[in-house]
Write an enzyme that holds these catalytic residues in place. Structure first.
Site, PDB file in Angstrom:
ATOM      1  N   ASP A  91      38.763  48.831  47.828  1.00 32.79           N
ATOM      2  CA  ASP A  91      39.438  49.214  46.587  1.00 32.79           C
ATOM      3  C   ASP A  91      40.874  48.677  46.669  1.00 32.79           C
ATOM      4  OD1 ASP A  91      40.873  50.559  44.634  1.00 32.79           O
ATOM      5  OD2 ASP A  91      39.709  52.405  44.836  1.00 32.79           O
ATOM      6  N   ASP A 116      39.986  39.826  37.343  1.00 30.10           N
ATOM      7  CA  ASP A 116      38.992  40.065  36.287  1.00 30.10           C
ATOM      8  C   ASP A 116      38.518  41.509  36.415  1.00 30.10           C
ATOM      9  OD1 ASP A 116      37.430  39.161  34.194  1.00 30.10           O
ATOM     10  OD2 ASP A 116      35.826  38.404  35.462  1.00 30.10           O
ATOM     11  N   LYS A 156      42.517  40.409  33.235  1.00 28.94           N
ATOM     12  CA  LYS A 156      41.773  40.866  32.052  1.00 28.94           C
ATOM     13  C   LYS A 156      42.372  42.186  31.596  1.00 28.94           C
ATOM     14  CE  LYS A 156      37.389  42.111  32.616  1.00 28.94           C
ATOM     15  NZ  LYS A 156      36.041  41.567  32.844  1.00 28.94           N
TER      16      LYS A 156
HETATM   17  C1  LIG Z   1      33.747  41.612  35.603  1.00 35.72           C
HETATM   18  S1  LIG Z   1      33.557  41.884  37.320  1.00 35.72           S
HETATM   19  C2  LIG Z   1      34.304  40.460  37.993  1.00 35.72           C
HETATM   20  C3  LIG Z   1      33.513  39.194  37.854  1.00 35.72           C
HETATM   21  C4  LIG Z   1      34.078  38.061  38.694  1.00 35.72           C
HETATM   22  N1  LIG Z   1      35.358  37.601  38.153  1.00 35.72           N
HETATM   23  C5  LIG Z   1      33.166  36.863  38.775  1.00 35.72           C
HETATM   24  O1  LIG Z   1      33.455  35.849  38.156  1.00 35.72           O
HETATM   25  O2  LIG Z   1      32.159  36.927  39.484  1.00 35.72           O
HETATM   26  C6  LIG Z   1      34.759  43.138  37.603  1.00 35.72           C
HETATM   27  C7  LIG Z   1      34.796  43.652  39.013  1.00 35.72           C
HETATM   28  O3  LIG Z   1      35.932  44.507  39.214  1.00 35.72           O
HETATM   29  C8  LIG Z   1      35.595  45.318  40.340  1.00 35.72           C
HETATM   30  N2  LIG Z   1      36.534  46.439  40.521  1.00 35.72           N
HETATM   31  C9  LIG Z   1      36.725  47.516  39.710  1.00 35.72           C
HETATM   32  N3  LIG Z   1      37.645  48.351  40.232  1.00 35.72           N
HETATM   33  C10 LIG Z   1      38.045  47.811  41.417  1.00 35.72           C
HETATM   34  C11 LIG Z   1      38.981  48.212  42.416  1.00 35.72           C
HETATM   35  N4  LIG Z   1      39.695  49.357  42.304  1.00 35.72           N
HETATM   36  N5  LIG Z   1      39.155  47.404  43.502  1.00 35.72           N
HETATM   37  C12 LIG Z   1      38.446  46.262  43.615  1.00 35.72           C
HETATM   38  N6  LIG Z   1      37.542  45.828  42.691  1.00 35.72           N
HETATM   39  C13 LIG Z   1      37.341  46.581  41.602  1.00 35.72           C
HETATM   40  C14 LIG Z   1      34.164  45.775  40.008  1.00 35.72           C
HETATM   41  O4  LIG Z   1      33.503  46.207  41.179  1.00 35.72           O
HETATM   42  C15 LIG Z   1      33.574  44.499  39.403  1.00 35.72           C
HETATM   43  O5  LIG Z   1      32.785  43.796  40.320  1.00 35.72           O
END
Ligand SMILES: C[S@@+](CC[C@H](N)C(=O)[O-])C[C@H]1O[C@@H](n2cnc3c(N)ncnc32)[C@H](O)[C@@H]1O
Length: 242
Positions: A91, A116, A156
């Site tokens: 995280d 993202d 994003k």
């Molecule tokens: C839309 S996806 C990203 C897609 C990626 N850019 C790709 O092209 O493969 C968004 C990601 O943000 C991650 N995410 C959400 N909260 C997070 C956090 N606190 N720390 C790390 N990752 C996180 C989710 O697990 C998810 O996989």
């Protein structure tokens, strides 16, 4: 109904293109389109990819930085390896993850941060929007100090309450902050990318970006309280003797 069909068709078309070009996710095209417009990532760059699962953006970043570059990705979810990238599980808001990123950077400074990140959706739009915005502010608070002079931060965000306040909170640290919607973003989605270029590290942060953002948002949502405070202040002001 027709609009819905067109949107699904477009989405499937990006998905098909991603598959045929070897990218893991159609989101790869979003970064390619952002790159095409803003030229954020250069050969030899150190890139941090926040929210990298399943790895589409990291694949694009590795291609752009070349053999001399470094790509570090981080996500809550584990990714299949991407050759040329180091993908961490954790995280981003937790200090243990932040320390691992710092360890991997090994005193190198970052040229480009791409995020993202999307939190889990609860279905309650107001809550989801608020969580997403504060998450972006937290990512900024951690990563800004690691970004080089002239570096960029792209994230994003979701259209809605708080977007203007977040932009206001981040503006002092970059000479250019723009919103951009790549073609590959679904029209039906409210996502938009905030592209912040030319980092100015000499601008010191007295208050965190998250605090600034929350303060600005509070002012917007509770304008009456603000007026009340001003009234109290004026009633106590020392008046000149006539
Ligand atoms: C839309 S996806 C990203 C897609 C990626 N850019 C790709 O092209 O493969 C968004 C990601 O943000 C991650 N995410 C959400 N909260 C997070 C956090 N606190 N720390 C790390 N990752 C996180 C989710 O697990 C998810 O996989």
């Amino acid at each position: 109904m027709a609009d819905h069909w067109i949107e699904n068709h477009k989405r499937d078309s990006w998905r098909r293109q991603a598959k045929s070009s070897g990218y893991r996710a159609r989101s790869a095209f979003k970064l390619l389109q952002i790159q095409d417009k803003f030229k954020l990532i250069r050969e030899g760059d150190v890139v941090l990819d926040v929210g990298c699962h399943p790895g589409g953006w990291s694949q694009v970043a590795v291609e752009l930085v070349g053999d001399e570059g470094v790509v570090i990705g981080v996500d809550l979810e584990p990714c299949q390896p991407v050759e040329g990238a180091l993908l961490l599980v954790g995280d981003i808001t937790e200090s243990s993850t932040q320390e691992r990123i710092l360890g991997e950077l090994d005193n190198r400074i970052i040229n480009t941060i791409v995020s993202d990140i999307s939190p889990d959706i609860t279905g309650n739009w107001d809550i989801d929007q608020a969580v997403a915005m504060t998450l972006v502010a937290d990512v900024l608070d951690f990563s800004l100090d690691l970004l080089c002079k002239g570096g960029s931060f792209t994230t994003k965000i979701f259209q809605g309450v708080g977007i203007e306040e977040l932009i206001e909170a981040v503006k002092p640290y970059f000479s250019e902050v723009k919103r951009f919607s790549p073609m590959a973003s679904r029209n039906s989605s409210s996502e938009v990318y905030l592209v912040c270029r030319n980092h100015m590290p000499w601008v010191k942060r007295e208050v965190s970006i998250r605090e600034t953002y929350e303060l600005l948002l509070d002012k917007k949502l509770n304008p009456e309280e603000e007026k009340e405070e001003q009234k109290v202040f004026t009633s106590f002001r020392v008046r000149k003797k006539k």
